[in-house]
Design a protein around this motif. Structure first.
Motif, PDB file in Angstrom:
ATOM      1  N   LEU A   1       0.845  -1.195   0.000  1.00  0.00           N
ATOM      2  CA  LEU A   1       0.000   0.000   0.000  1.00  0.00           C
ATOM      3  C   LEU A   1       0.879   1.244   0.000  1.00  0.00           C
ATOM      4  CD1 LEU A   1       0.146   1.090   3.197  1.00  0.00           C
ATOM      5  CD2 LEU A   1      -1.305  -0.904   3.526  1.00  0.00           C
ATOM      6  N   GLY A   2       0.251   2.377  -0.330  1.00  0.00           N
ATOM      7  CA  GLY A   2       0.977   3.631  -0.395  1.00  0.00           C
ATOM      8  C   GLY A   2       0.349   4.696   0.477  1.00  0.00           C
ATOM      9  N   LEU A   3       1.142   5.707   0.795  1.00  0.00           N
ATOM     10  CA  LEU A   3       0.655   6.896   1.483  1.00  0.00           C
ATOM     11  C   LEU A   3       0.300   7.957   0.450  1.00  0.00           C
ATOM     12  CD1 LEU A   3       3.252   6.973   4.388  1.00  0.00           C
ATOM     13  CD2 LEU A   3       0.975   5.927   4.365  1.00  0.00           C
ATOM     14  N   GLU A   4      -0.031   9.140   0.906  1.00  0.00           N
ATOM     15  CA  GLU A   4      -0.513  10.168  -0.029  1.00  0.00           C
ATOM     16  C   GLU A   4       0.550  10.597  -1.024  1.00  0.00           C
ATOM     17  OE1 GLU A   4      -2.293  11.572   4.019  1.00  0.00           O
ATOM     18  OE2 GLU A   4      -0.562  10.402   3.351  1.00  0.00           O
ATOM     19  N   LYS A   5       1.814  10.487  -0.663  1.00  0.00           N
ATOM     20  CA  LYS A   5       2.883  10.943  -1.539  1.00  0.00           C
ATOM     21  C   LYS A   5       3.937   9.859  -1.701  1.00  0.00           C
ATOM     22  CE  LYS A   5       4.346  15.011  -1.981  1.00  0.00           C
ATOM     23  NZ  LYS A   5       5.054  16.314  -1.825  1.00  0.00           N
ATOM     24  N   PHE A   6       4.762  10.039  -2.736  1.00  0.00           N
ATOM     25  CA  PHE A   6       5.950   9.219  -2.964  1.00  0.00           C
ATOM     26  C   PHE A   6       5.629   7.759  -3.255  1.00  0.00           C
ATOM     27  CE2 PHE A   6       7.383  12.405   0.367  1.00  0.00           C
ATOM     28  CZ  PHE A   6       7.841  13.325  -0.567  1.00  0.00           C
ATOM     29  N   ASN A   7       4.522   7.498  -3.939  1.00  0.00           N
ATOM     30  CA  ASN A   7       4.258   6.133  -4.363  1.00  0.00           C
ATOM     31  C   ASN A   7       3.789   6.140  -5.809  1.00  0.00           C
ATOM     32  OD1 ASN A   7       1.153   5.153  -4.528  1.00  0.00           O
ATOM     33  ND2 ASN A   7       1.315   6.882  -3.096  1.00  0.00           N
ATOM     34  N   ALA A   8       3.990   5.009  -6.493  1.00  0.00           N
ATOM     35  CA  ALA A   8       3.782   4.936  -7.939  1.00  0.00           C
ATOM     36  C   ALA A   8       2.320   4.938  -8.346  1.00  0.00           C
ATOM     37  CB  ALA A   8       4.478   3.687  -8.501  1.00  0.00           C
ATOM     38  N   ARG A   9       1.415   5.019  -7.388  1.00  0.00           N
ATOM     39  CA  ARG A   9      -0.008   5.126  -7.693  1.00  0.00           C
ATOM     40  C   ARG A   9      -0.597   6.271  -6.880  1.00  0.00           C
ATOM     41  NH1 ARG A   9       1.415   2.647 -11.291  1.00  0.00           N
ATOM     42  NH2 ARG A   9       0.689   0.677 -12.173  1.00  0.00           N
ATOM     43  N   ASN A  10      -0.092   7.467  -7.127  1.00  0.00           N
ATOM     44  CA  ASN A  10      -0.585   8.630  -6.379  1.00  0.00           C
ATOM     45  C   ASN A  10      -2.045   8.932  -6.660  1.00  0.00           C
ATOM     46  OD1 ASN A  10       1.534   9.359  -4.743  1.00  0.00           O
ATOM     47  ND2 ASN A  10       2.484  10.695  -6.244  1.00  0.00           N
ATOM     48  N   ARG A  11      -2.583   8.345  -7.747  1.00  0.00           N
ATOM     49  CA  ARG A  11      -3.983   8.590  -8.080  1.00  0.00           C
ATOM     50  C   ARG A  11      -4.921   7.607  -7.390  1.00  0.00           C
ATOM     51  NH1 ARG A  11      -4.015   7.614 -13.836  1.00  0.00           N
ATOM     52  NH2 ARG A  11      -6.174   8.319 -13.850  1.00  0.00           N
ATOM     53  N   ALA A  12      -4.370   6.628  -6.683  1.00  0.00           N
ATOM     54  CA  ALA A  12      -5.213   5.751  -5.872  1.00  0.00           C
ATOM     55  C   ALA A  12      -5.658   6.510  -4.619  1.00  0.00           C
ATOM     56  CB  ALA A  12      -4.434   4.491  -5.486  1.00  0.00           C
ATOM     57  N   LYS A  13      -6.608   5.939  -3.881  1.00  0.00           N
ATOM     58  CA  LYS A  13      -7.064   6.592  -2.640  1.00  0.00           C
ATOM     59  C   LYS A  13      -5.924   6.697  -1.638  1.00  0.00           C
ATOM     60  CE  LYS A  13     -11.936   5.188  -2.872  1.00  0.00           C
ATOM     61  NZ  LYS A  13     -13.011   4.422  -2.202  1.00  0.00           N
ATOM     62  N   ASN A  14      -5.158   5.591  -1.508  1.00  0.00           N
ATOM     63  CA  ASN A  14      -4.015   5.543  -0.609  1.00  0.00           C
ATOM     64  C   ASN A  14      -4.418   5.793   0.845  1.00  0.00           C
ATOM     65  OD1 ASN A  14      -2.010   4.896  -2.588  1.00  0.00           O
ATOM     66  ND2 ASN A  14      -2.163   7.008  -3.322  1.00  0.00           N
ATOM     67  N   PHE A  15      -3.401   5.913   1.707  1.00  0.00           N
ATOM     68  CA  PHE A  15      -3.655   6.010   3.136  1.00  0.00           C
ATOM     69  C   PHE A  15      -2.913   7.206   3.723  1.00  0.00           C
ATOM     70  CE2 PHE A  15      -4.247   1.594   1.967  1.00  0.00           C
ATOM     71  CZ  PHE A  15      -5.441   1.274   2.593  1.00  0.00           C
ATOM     72  N   HIS A  16      -3.352   7.607   4.920  1.00  0.00           N
ATOM     73  CA  HIS A  16      -2.665   8.642   5.665  1.00  0.00           C
ATOM     74  C   HIS A  16      -1.621   7.986   6.579  1.00  0.00           C
ATOM     75  CE1 HIS A  16      -5.594  11.533   4.261  1.00  0.00           C
ATOM     76  NE2 HIS A  16      -6.571  10.744   4.673  1.00  0.00           N
ATOM     77  N   VAL A  17      -0.659   8.758   6.989  1.00  0.00           N
ATOM     78  CA  VAL A  17       0.396   8.223   7.855  1.00  0.00           C
ATOM     79  C   VAL A  17      -0.194   7.592   9.109  1.00  0.00           C
ATOM     80  CG1 VAL A  17       2.378   8.853   9.280  1.00  0.00           C
ATOM     81  CG2 VAL A  17       2.157   9.806   6.986  1.00  0.00           C
ATOM     82  N   GLU A  18      -1.194   8.245   9.681  1.00  0.00           N
ATOM     83  CA  GLU A  18      -1.773   7.738  10.932  1.00  0.00           C
ATOM     84  C   GLU A  18      -2.515   6.411  10.742  1.00  0.00           C
ATOM     85  OE1 GLU A  18      -4.569  10.938   9.259  1.00  0.00           O
ATOM     86  OE2 GLU A  18      -2.419  10.754   9.671  1.00  0.00           O
TER      87      GLU A  18
END
Length: 686
Positions: free
Chosen positions: A55-72
């Protein structure tokens, strides 16, 4: 946290003897790795049978257009996964700019307190920083372009614990790499394919600054293009499906099998997890598993380069999902279309124009038929919905992309937003150390690259420091005696097949014996090909990405003597480099697509804005713009920032003395060359 650790390793000999890699997992089942682009997909992966999720966070991942997750979100996600014996891998797998390093490290600092099981990285600068500041295991993304055993050996010695192999490999190539490697190998077995070689696509960035290497790909390979005789989706690859090959992949010891799809909804994730789990545990249930996958609303399927003979991998139709209607009417706040099958609340729809330009998906909700709200809109009815985000026209196609059938049992709590802490003194110290100014021996002045031996005749009268010459030219022609070996730098190809490694190594040995000392690598792992040779001057080209000073420092630690800045770059990022001793490309035809997959297309094609060319060389397909990129007009500003080494790349051009004179005049006068574009230098790189 451990102290600062040295990352340089000796370039041990590239052995000609085949060594069977010892593997602790040779007789065990591979890890099944599923994508999680949302809470629902995270639950679906676990409930479907995943051994790990990424999974990825809001930034620095190859699918920034996915919903992704927050750090918390990360701490509860990891806790829930571990309670279910599932691992969590975090994606920080994009190229980062210098100005973003501090923000990245604030995330890493937080991760040291709440660590995932591994972090997936693309940027060697990101690797360099995390490797020194954290004990979290690091995996090399497929975006690193790792495609042979030399890449695997380099990655192991650098400190990666796993690498995700390029998707362009054949089964014999993968088998040989596994045979010669002592690092865990991960392989994509299902999901969407990129037309361009992993980590090497510039088309999205060229078309509008949205870099595929920074998680913002606009999917130009899914678009409709025009040739002289027709319009077609020339680069639209089918989706990958290797479920029939799972027993073979298990037999050769592939450590992890990966499903693509962080943009996908939970139903897709659950079905894929269930099907592949079934075949890993019970290979005799393959037929049943394939039925589960066939219920998905995806593109046509292919085994890509794992099949033999190579079949046609290009699909006529680019969109995922089932077409269920066409837009019949648009109002200020509603959109209406006639259905060819029923839809239910929560089903996912997407409306796409014939151009293939992507539009966001949206849930079927607040449906009306004949002005009345309905729970289910039935086939042959005209349904109206709130108009989704985006621009639409009458006649656009409506697709059903996901059915709302999966109902997660896992409950994932929401946490209050947190503010990341400022960097600790130790983190600041390491950041400064890893981004320090390094000394490179690259001389100030003008450099040229050629891909045609006829350019030699015209360059004799041009004052330049060096000429970059591809290794392939030397197979057909000798470098004229008027050029000293000190002025010629031999460039290695971007992709070296496993079976060609020893041949390449022999060629390099012969060139060194003949007096050549200057070479240009196209992948950092190619440094190992020179391990038995000494007193060489090896530089890294623009495909060895150095978008930040941490990457430059990593390459310097590997004895790289100079480098070329990336083609996709912009003025603000150039301002932020500390290391200004590299070569800035000022004129070039960018390789928008670099692909092992051929296309049946005449040389020229176009979209609404530009014309392009398709070229085939040495089994690879290149797509380049008809017009060159020229940023000579920014030369004075770039020099003011401290840069004094520049590249004119004549590749993909017919040798022409008069045109060369015009290009050099434009360079000297700081003028934009005729009929050229400015790539990211005007709009910026995102």
């Amino acid at each position: 946290m451990h102290k600062y650790r040295q990352n340089k390793f000796s370039r041990e000999g590239f052995s000609n003897q085949k060594k069977i890699a010892e593997s602790e997992f040779g007789n065990s089942k591979p890890e099944l790795l599923l994508p999680a682009g949302s809470r629902e997909a995270f639950a679906a992966a676990i409930e479907g049978g995943a051994d790990a999720v990424y999974l990825g966070l809001e930034k620095f991942n190859a699918r920034n257009r996915a919903k992704n997750f927050h750090v918390e979100d990360l701490q509860p996600l990891v806790e829930i996964a571990h309670q279910n014996q599932v691992k969590v891998y975090l994606t920080l797998n994009t190229l980062i700019k210098n100005a973003e390093i501090r923000q990245l490290l604030e995330i890493v600092q937080y991760l040291n307190s709440y660590p995932p099981d591994a972090i997936i990285v693309q940027d060697w600068g990101v690797f360099n920083l995390i490797h020194k500041l954290s004990r979290i295991p690091l995996h090399g993304s497929t975006q690193m372009g790792l495609h042979n055993s030399v890449g695997a050996q380099f990655s192991k010695r650098a400190g990666l614990e796993r690498i995700i192999m390029a998707r362009e490999l054949t089964f014999p190539e993968l088998q040989e790499i596994r045979h010669l490697s002592q690092i865990d190998l991960e392989l994509f077995v299902h999901g969407a394919l990129c037309y361009s070689f992993s980590g090497g696509c510039l088309f999205s960035s060229y078309a509008g600054g949205m870099s595929a290497n920074r998680g913002l790909c606009k999917q130009p390979c899914r678009r409709l293009y025009s040739s002289e005789s027709s319009e077609k989706y020339w680069f639209n690859l089918k989706d990958l499906q290797l479920i029939e090959m799972i027993p073979q992949l298990m037999k050769i010891g592939i450590h992890a099998l990966k499903i693509e799809g962080r943009m996908k909804r939970a139903d897709y994730v659950y079905s894929a997890a269930k099907a592949y789990r079934m075949v890993i545990d019970h290979p005799e249930q393959l037929a049943e598993a394939k039925i589960i996958l066939n219920e998905g609303l995806n593109r046509e399927r292919t085994a890509y380069f794992m099949q033999s003979p190579l079949a046609n991998n290009i699909a006529e139709f680019p969109f995922t999902g089932l077409p269920i209607g066409y837009v019949a009417e648009l109002s200020k706040d509603k959109i209406s279309f006639k259905l060819s099958q029923s839809i239910h609340p929560g089903d996912t729809l997407r409306i796409l124009p014939s151009s293939g330009e992507d539009r966001p998906s949206f849930p079927a909700s607040m449906m009306e038929v004949d002005g009345k709200k309905v729970e289910i809109a039935k086939s042959e009815e005209i349904v109206s919905l709130p108009i989704p985000e985006g621009k639409y026209s009458v006649g656009n196609t409506v697709f059903l992309t996901d059915k709302s059938s999966f109902k997660p049992k896992l409950k994932i709590p929401y946490r209050k937003p947190i503010h990341l802490k400022p960097l600790s003194p130790q983190f600041r110290q390491v950041m400064e150390q890893m981004c320090k100014i390094r000394n490179f021996i690259t001389k100030q002045g003008l450099y040229f690259r050629i891909d045609d031996k006829d350019w030699f005749d015209y360059l004799q009268t041009i004052n330049c420091e060096e000429i970059f010459v591809p290794l392939s030219i030397l197979e057909d022609a000798n470098i004229p005696s008027c050029y000293s070996k000190n002025q010629t730098r031999i460039e290695l190809p971007r992709f070296i097949q496993e079976k060609a490694l020893h041949s390449i190594k022999s060629q390099l040995q012969a060139l060194v014996n003949d007096g050549y000392r200057k070479f240009l690598i196209s992948h950092i792992s190619q440094m190992l090909l020179f391990s038995e040779l000494s007193k060489l001057d090896i530089m890294a080209n623009e495909w060895v990405y150095c978008m930040n000073d941490a990457a430059i420092n990593f390459y310097a630690d590997q004895d790289v003597k100079g480098f070329i800045y990336p083609l996709e770059n912009d003025i603000p990022n150039l301002m932020h480099y500390r290391n200004k001793g590299g070569i800035v490309p000022l004129f070039f035809h960018p390789q928008l697509f670099y692909s092992r997959q051929p296309v049946h297309l005449k040389q020229k094609f176009s979209d609404a804005d530009r014309q392009y060319q398709v070229l085939t060389r040495k089994g690879w397909t290149f797509v380049i713009p008809q017009e060159a990129v020229s940023v000579f007009q920014y030369r004075n500003k770039i020099e003011e920032y401290g840069y004094s080494r520049f590249l004119i790349d004549l590749s993909f051009m017919e040798p022409n003395k008069d045109e060369l004179s015009e290009i050099v005049d434009s360079y000297q006068q700081g003028l934009k060359w005729k009929n050229s574009s400015t790539f990211n230098y005007k709009k910026g790189l995102w």
